[in-house]
Design a protein around this motif. Structure first.
Motif, short mmCIF file in Angstrom:
data_model
loop_
_atom_site.label_atom_id
_atom_site.label_comp_id
_atom_site.label_asym_id
_atom_site.label_seq_id
_atom_site.Cartn_x
_atom_site.Cartn_y
_atom_site.Cartn_z
N LEU A 30 2.01 1.40 -4.39
CA LEU A 30 1.20 1.17 -3.19
C LEU A 30 2.05 0.53 -2.09
O LEU A 30 1.99 0.96 -0.93
N ILE A 31 2.83 -0.47 -2.44
CA ILE A 31 3.60 -1.21 -1.44
C ILE A 31 4.60 -0.33 -0.71
O ILE A 31 4.68 -0.34 0.53
N PHE A 32 5.37 0.47 -1.46
CA PHE A 32 6.38 1.29 -0.81
C PHE A 32 5.77 2.44 -0.01
O PHE A 32 6.36 2.92 0.96
N ASN A 33 4.57 2.85 -0.40
CA ASN A 33 3.91 3.93 0.34
C ASN A 33 3.10 3.44 1.53
O ASN A 33 2.99 4.14 2.54
N CYS A 34 2.51 2.24 1.42
CA CYS A 34 1.56 1.79 2.44
C CYS A 34 1.97 0.53 3.19
O CYS A 34 1.31 0.16 4.17
N GLY A 35 2.99 -0.16 2.74
CA GLY A 35 3.50 -1.29 3.47
C GLY A 35 2.48 -2.40 3.70
O GLY A 35 1.77 -2.81 2.80
N ARG A 36 2.41 -2.87 4.95
CA ARG A 36 1.53 -3.99 5.28
C ARG A 36 0.06 -3.65 5.09
O ARG A 36 -0.77 -4.56 4.97
N ASP A 37 -0.28 -2.39 5.10
CA ASP A 37 -1.67 -1.99 4.86
C ASP A 37 -2.07 -2.13 3.40
O ASP A 37 -3.25 -2.01 3.07
N SER A 38 -1.12 -2.38 2.52
CA SER A 38 -1.40 -2.44 1.08
C SER A 38 -2.50 -3.45 0.76
O SER A 38 -3.38 -3.20 -0.07
#
Length: 229
Positions: free
Chosen positions: A210-218
């Motif tokens: 999730l983090i690497f795909n969505c960044g701050r939106d995670s």
């Protein structure tokens, strides 16, 4: 006060951090026996071929989790880092967060619990989870196993509610919790879908996916569970 807890797993999935976010104090259960069938030393990420298992090689598995040592001679940490890089180098937020994980992998240490806690702290900071954590090995005089141990920890911490994962239903004695004056509630986690590389969405991977795909939106994909009185 709502207390929850879990063993210090390797690169945990989103449900782990949902439980952490949904309580007032999270207990890292590091003084329980390591299970060869558990995922304390392994988890999955997603590559072009589908789920990819990352497994930390362990020396003495029949020990308390806090005492389990890692076999570093194989330089497994390089292989894991190259796997993360191979799976997520094209992800939208790899560059933004890679260094925060790299500092752990370049010097992983020799204790599984310490490694896992460093990675857990990286993830929880990115997900903006401020729930305080305490290690069960730092709590004096706690006895018992499984549900009884949890009850004794809750009593020591002054909790009135214990938030349990659903997997613990098989051994939780709800009557024992009730007799101890503790409210036992179970986690209600529905895994979110989010933008993900490599074809159809696959749930239950490490939270780093999730983090690497969505960044701050995670953090917006992980809402706190509301527990009604």
């Amino acid at each position: 006060m709502i207390v929850s807890g879990h063993q210090p797993n390797y690169l945990p999935w989103l449900g782990y951090f949902h439980k952490m976010k949904s309580c007032d104090l999270f207990v890292i259960l590091d003084d329980v026996l390591h299970s060869n069938r558990g995922i304390t030393g392994r988890n999955k990420i997603k590559g072009p071929e589908g789920p990819r298992l990352l497994s930390v090689p362990l020396a003495r598995k029949e020990a308390l989790i806090k005492d389990v040592k890692i076999i570093n001679e194989s330089r497994w940490y390089r292989k894991h880092w190259y796997s993360l890089q191979g799976c997520y180098a094209r992800a939208a937020h790899w560059q933004e967060y890679r260094e925060r994980f790299f500092v752990v992998y370049k010097d992983p240490g020799d204790k599984l619990a310490e490694l896992n806690l460093r990675l857990i702290n990286v993830v929880r900071e990115i997900l903006d989870i401020s729930t305080p954590m305490i290690r069960s090995s730092d709590i004096p005089g706690i006895t018992g196993k499984k549900g009884t141990k949890i009850i004794n920890i809750c009593k020591y911490l002054g909790a009135d509610t214990y938030l349990s994962g659903n997997g613990a239903r098989v051994y939780n004695d709800e009557g024992e919790f009730q007799r101890s004056g503790l409210r036992l509630v179970y986690q209600d986690f529905k895994h979110p879908d989010y933008p993900q590389q490599w074809g159809d969405f696959i749930p239950n991977l490490s939270a780093v996916d999730l983090i690497f795909n969505c960044g701050r939106d995670s953090k917006n994909y992980l809402t706190r569970q509301v527990i009604y009185e």
